[in-house]
Scaffold this motif. Structure first.
Motif, mmCIF file in Angstrom:
data_model
loop_
_atom_site.group_PDB
_atom_site.id
_atom_site.type_symbol
_atom_site.label_atom_id
_atom_site.label_comp_id
_atom_site.label_asym_id
_atom_site.label_seq_id
_atom_site.Cartn_x
_atom_site.Cartn_y
_atom_site.Cartn_z
ATOM 1 N N GLN A 33 0.696 -1.319 -0.059
ATOM 2 C CA GLN A 33 -0.101 0.292 -0.078
ATOM 3 C C GLN A 33 0.516 1.195 0.215
ATOM 4 O O GLN A 33 2.077 1.053 0.649
ATOM 5 C CB GLN A 33 -0.917 0.215 1.172
ATOM 6 N N ARG A 34 0.394 2.372 -0.850
ATOM 7 C CA ARG A 34 0.869 3.549 -1.039
ATOM 8 C C ARG A 34 0.938 4.802 0.509
ATOM 9 O O ARG A 34 -0.949 5.034 0.034
ATOM 10 C CB ARG A 34 1.661 4.081 -1.905
ATOM 11 N N THR B 236 4.756 3.729 1.689
ATOM 12 C CA THR B 236 5.335 2.117 1.332
ATOM 13 C C THR B 236 4.862 1.150 2.766
ATOM 14 O O THR B 236 5.578 1.229 3.586
ATOM 15 C CB THR B 236 6.319 1.388 0.726
ATOM 16 N N VAL C 162 -4.005 6.018 2.591
ATOM 17 C CA VAL C 162 -4.029 5.208 1.816
ATOM 18 C C VAL C 162 -4.331 4.808 0.642
ATOM 19 O O VAL C 162 -5.907 4.460 0.625
ATOM 20 C CB VAL C 162 -4.172 3.720 3.445
ATOM 21 N N ALA C 163 -3.041 4.100 -0.034
ATOM 22 C CA ALA C 163 -3.673 3.912 -1.417
ATOM 23 C C ALA C 163 -3.072 2.676 -2.143
ATOM 24 O O ALA C 163 -2.073 2.693 -1.315
ATOM 25 C CB ALA C 163 -3.720 4.753 -2.224
ATOM 26 N N ALA C 164 -2.857 2.376 -2.885
ATOM 27 C CA ALA C 164 -2.081 1.198 -3.585
ATOM 28 C C ALA C 164 -1.343 1.451 -3.930
ATOM 29 O O ALA C 164 -1.721 2.382 -4.418
ATOM 30 C CB ALA C 164 -3.250 0.437 -5.122
ATOM 31 N N ALA C 165 -0.211 1.129 -4.104
ATOM 32 C CA ALA C 165 1.314 1.800 -4.460
ATOM 33 C C ALA C 165 1.253 1.950 -5.994
ATOM 34 O O ALA C 165 1.387 0.506 -6.300
ATOM 35 C CB ALA C 165 1.894 0.705 -3.412
#
Length: 353
Positions: free
Chosen positions: A131-132, A141, A209-212
């Protein structure tokens, strides 16, 4: 009312029912050795390098959850906490700052997986699970890893939730390791704490938080000749360049190019990290010296090594140039790497800075 309870830690009593701890993140003086922690957990050292320490601008007051017990600092840790749960469950939380060349995300994740008794993963798998966390200090990360090493106490181990961000001057590691259920229950507070530490550096707004997503490196361009049969793979946030090669036996070889500012650690640090990724025991400095050979090119001199495990082999070359370290690695099945080694050597010889 503010009440001092120890060096760098204060308690603000809001009411008779609630207590908020405010902890000042700072480095223990180098001349002092921190006392042995009670309820000591397995090592939380972020990477096999000496600590770089935080610059003065990184020191900040950060609010922590009320059930996080501040622990004595050490030369490796800028913050240290112990979290206790039901039935003797505990988790260890740490914050460590190292040099900006403290290893890439995949290398550190595979080292943490090794600590949990789990096999290493590929960069593709890392992209799926990471996660990013967007903060004012940069994109952090975050990974959530599970596994119980042989003979480990499940009350004290079984889960690692870790976060990592690299700035111009340092690589920051946040890590929570302990009982799996307790770590799960504390995950939300842990991520908020990571965001608070990072955001407070520039007083920016809230994080999310978001997908990396993949992120290319800002390193200067380098030229080389790609060997015939190598397929270029899109670069990622961890790699400057990637290639794939296939063997006649069907085995896949992964070739990576990674670069960082700084010197990238000692030969012993790097070779033992690669050995750990392959499930091999570390070797001492004298053995490392015998395993490193020089490869001179028109532009520079590379150090090279060849590490063979039971089924996997890694050949690597690295050099330091204009304030950066460059790592070139090829990893795959033993026989496949043996056949591809001449192409890898030609590849290294073609590199031009």
């Amino acid at each position: 009312m503010m009440v001092g309870i120890g060096r760098g830690c204060w308690v603000m009593r809001i009411s008779k029912h609630f207590i908020i701890k405010v902890y000042r993140v700072s480095k223990a003086p180098p001349e002092q050795s921190a006392p042995q922690q009670q309820d000591a957990m397995p090592t939380n050292t972020a990477a096999p390098r000496m600590p770089a320490g935080l610059p003065p601008a990184m020191e900040t007051a950060v609010t922590t959850p009320p059930n996080w017990e501040a622990q004595p600092l050490s030369q490796m840790r800028q913050a240290s906490f112990l979290v206790k749960g039901d039935n003797g469950a505990v988790a260890d939380v740490s914050f460590v700052s190292l040099g900006s060349a403290a290893g890439n995300v995949l290398e550190n994740v595979n080292r943490w997986l090794g600590q949990l008794g789990q096999p290493p993963i590929t960069e593709e798998k890392l992209g799926e699970m990471a996660q990013r966390l967007h903060t004012s200090l940069g994109d952090v990360t975050i990974v959530d890893l599970a596994g119980l090493p042989d003979n480990a106490d499940p009350a004290r181990d079984g889960r690692i939730i870790a976060a990592m961000v690299t700035t111009d001057n340092a690589t920051l590691f946040f890590k929570m390791r302990g009982n799996a259920d307790l770590a799960e229950a504390q995950k939300g507070d842990f991520i908020k704490w990571v965001a608070a530490v990072c955001n407070t550096q520039t007083q920016a707004g809230p994080s999310q938080v978001a997908a990396a997503p993949p992120q290319t490196t800002s390193a200067p361009p380098v030229k080389w000749t790609t060997p015939e049969g190598w397929t270029e793979v899109p670069p990622s946030s961890m790699r400057y360049a990637s290639f794939s090669a296939s063997s006649d036996e069907g085995g896949k070889i992964d070739i990576s190019v990674v670069t960082f500012p700084g010197d990238g650690g000692s030969d012993a640090d790097n070779i033992n990290r690669w050995r750990e990724q392959m499930g091999l025991a570390p070797v001492d400095a004298n053995a490392v010296t015998s395993q490193v050979a020089a490869l001179k090119t028109e532009d520079t001199t590379f150090s090279t090594t060849d590490i063979a495990g039971n089924k996997t082999r890694t050949i690597a070359a690295w050099t330091r140039h204009d304030g950066r370290v460059w790592f070139f690695k090829a990893t795959g099945p033993n026989m496949a790497v043996e056949k591809e080694k001449p192409n890898f050597v030609k590849f290294i010889e073609s590199v031009r800075f």
